[in-house]
Enzyme design. Structure first.
Site, PDB file in Angstrom:
ATOM      1  N   ARG A  13       0.836  -1.204   0.000  1.00  0.00           N
ATOM      2  CA  ARG A  13       0.000   0.000   0.000  1.00  0.00           C
ATOM      3  C   ARG A  13       0.877   1.262   0.000  1.00  0.00           C
ATOM      4  NH1 ARG A  13      -0.658   4.686   2.379  1.00  0.00           N
ATOM      5  NH2 ARG A  13      -0.237   3.745   4.411  1.00  0.00           N
ATOM      6  N   ASP A  14       1.487   1.565   1.131  1.00  0.00           N
ATOM      7  CA  ASP A  14       2.313   2.780   1.205  1.00  0.00           C
ATOM      8  C   ASP A  14       3.469   2.677   0.211  1.00  0.00           C
ATOM      9  OD1 ASP A  14       2.876   5.269   2.191  1.00  0.00           O
ATOM     10  OD2 ASP A  14       3.538   4.635   4.160  1.00  0.00           O
ATOM     11  N   HIS A 205       5.117   4.290  12.674  1.00  0.00           N
ATOM     12  CA  HIS A 205       5.176   4.226  11.203  1.00  0.00           C
ATOM     13  C   HIS A 205       6.237   5.225  10.743  1.00  0.00           C
ATOM     14  CE1 HIS A 205       3.194   4.053   7.107  1.00  0.00           C
ATOM     15  NE2 HIS A 205       3.744   5.247   7.022  1.00  0.00           N
ATOM     16  N   HIS A 207       9.279   6.722   7.922  1.00  0.00           N
ATOM     17  CA  HIS A 207       9.893   6.841   6.595  1.00  0.00           C
ATOM     18  C   HIS A 207      11.363   7.198   6.799  1.00  0.00           C
ATOM     19  CE1 HIS A 207       6.378   6.688   3.792  1.00  0.00           C
ATOM     20  NE2 HIS A 207       5.769   6.746   4.959  1.00  0.00           N
ATOM     21  N   CYS A 238       4.446   9.197  -0.355  1.00  0.00           N
ATOM     22  CA  CYS A 238       3.029   9.552  -0.367  1.00  0.00           C
ATOM     23  C   CYS A 238       2.789  10.605  -1.433  1.00  0.00           C
ATOM     24  CB  CYS A 238       2.605  10.090   1.003  1.00  0.00           C
ATOM     25  SG  CYS A 238       0.935  10.752   1.016  1.00  0.00           S
ATOM     26  N   ASN A 247       9.405   3.966   3.177  1.00  0.00           N
ATOM     27  CA  ASN A 247       9.304   3.558   4.574  1.00  0.00           C
ATOM     28  C   ASN A 247      10.605   2.902   5.006  1.00  0.00           C
ATOM     29  OD1 ASN A 247       6.466   3.265   3.285  1.00  0.00           O
ATOM     30  ND2 ASN A 247       6.057   3.318   5.467  1.00  0.00           N
TER      31      ASN A 247
END
Ligand code: COA
Ligand code: ZN
Length: 307
Positions: A13-14, A205, A207, A238, A247
């Site tokens: 996803r990300d 979470h 990056h 993003c 990430n």
């Protein structure tokens, strides 16, 4: 304090949402199989967003039934609003990730909502999820800094976190969406929250934009955090957060946590195969630092043993 760590794989996803090369549903399904074969048990494979806003996520409905199945597998779908929540629920997701950014500007760009509207929207989703028996994890996006408005005061992150926990969010993910934080800030954010709520509700979470993601993860782990998002190969970025790079790479996080005596249940060697698939699918070289090191050792004819 448990030594078991949950790593939620967000690469599909990300990791893929901002890739310029379209990644097919077949390739995503193959990556999911590889991740599960490597020992990954928590995955965020899709978001239910507008297909025009994020074309890479347009196949969420098609991908979902093709994901590996098992009682020990835990899937989350990211949802931007109530409509996205309903789509995730109707497609069988037992957990949803909600997005709440720390500033008006970021919420506006990401969700087309003000901060106040985004708070209200998250509360409405949490209430609906409670009725439906769906678990909620609210991402405090830009918890360290906003891509548009700069550094985020700690109080803002704390207030939104407390607000979402009070509204009934099962978990909170403290998200450094653009990789602008540092380990001291991680402590400043997490220590008071863990003092109030314990570590259990919290995900982190990260990056790796400025190379501090592993150090920040360790600062959180040292305080007792045992739940992390990561992206295989360090894929990521993003579309609504300029400057955000990938990430923290799952393989680097696994390597670090295992080396420090924590247990992830994930094999770095197993992830290597998925990194190869991801490079092929995105048509660009990806991979965490540990893989470059393993490769260099192999080239020098040395045996490596990293489980
Ligand atoms: N999934 C699919 N379609 C959606 C949707 C969702 N979650 N939410 C709204 N829509 C549709 C509506 O049905 C409506 O369709 P119509 O024009 O055919 O009637 C249209 O989008 C506009 O609805 P509206 O509620 O006004 O949405 P919006 O234009 O304000 O868009 C988002 C809001 C959040 C759906 C959109 O900006 C989006 O998907 N952004 C992506 C956010 C993201 O992925 N960020 C990165 C991860 S953090
Ligand atoms: Zn992210």
């Amino acid at each position: 304090m448990t030594d078991q760590v949950i790593i939620n794989e967000v690469g599909l996803r990300d990791g893929l949402q901002n890739q310029p090369v379209h990644v097919s549903t077949d390739d995503k399904a193959r990556m999911a199989e590889g991740l599960v074969a490597a020992g990954v048990k928590y995955l965020e494979p899709v978001s239910f967003v507008h297909p025009k806003a994020v074309p890479q996520m347009a196949d969420a409905v098609e991908l979902t039934p093709r994901l590996p199945k098992g009682d020990d597998l835990h899937y989350t779908a990211l949802v931007p609003n109530l409509k996205g929540y309903e789509r995730a629920r109707d497609n069988g997701y037992p957990t949803v990730g909600l997005v709440l950014s720390t500033t008006d500007t970021f919420n506006q760009r990401n969700l087309n909502m003000s901060l106040a509207d985004a708070v209200a929207s998250c509360k409405a989703i949490i209430a609906a999820a409670k009725r439906d028996g769906v678990q909620t994890r609210t991402y405090i996006s830009g918890a360290f800094a906003c891509p548009y408005d700069g550094p985020t005061p700690v109080d803002v992150t704390h207030t939104l976190t407390r607000d979402m926990l009070a509204a009934g969010s099962d978990e909170i993910a403290i998200a450094d969406t653009i990789g602008a934080g540092n380990p001291q800030q991680m402590k400043d954010i997490m220590a008071p929250l863990i003092g109030e709520y314990g570590a259990t509700p919290f995900f982190v979470h990260l990056h790796d934009t400025r190379g501090l993601a592993a150090a920040m993860a360790w600062a959180a782990a040292d305080l007792g955090v045992r739940k992390f998002d990561a992206s295989v190969g360090g894929l990521g970025g993003c579309p609504f957060a300029p400057g955000a790079t990938g990430n923290v790479a799952t393989e680097d996080l696994v390597y670090m946590l295992e080396a420090c005596g924590l247990k992830t249940g994930i094999s770095v060697e197993g992830l290597r195969a998925v990194v190869a698939l991801a490079s092929e699918a995105t048509q660009r070289p990806v991979g965490g630092r540990i893989l470059a090191w393993i490769k260099s050792q192999e080239e020098r004819g040395r045996d490596i043993c990293i489980s």
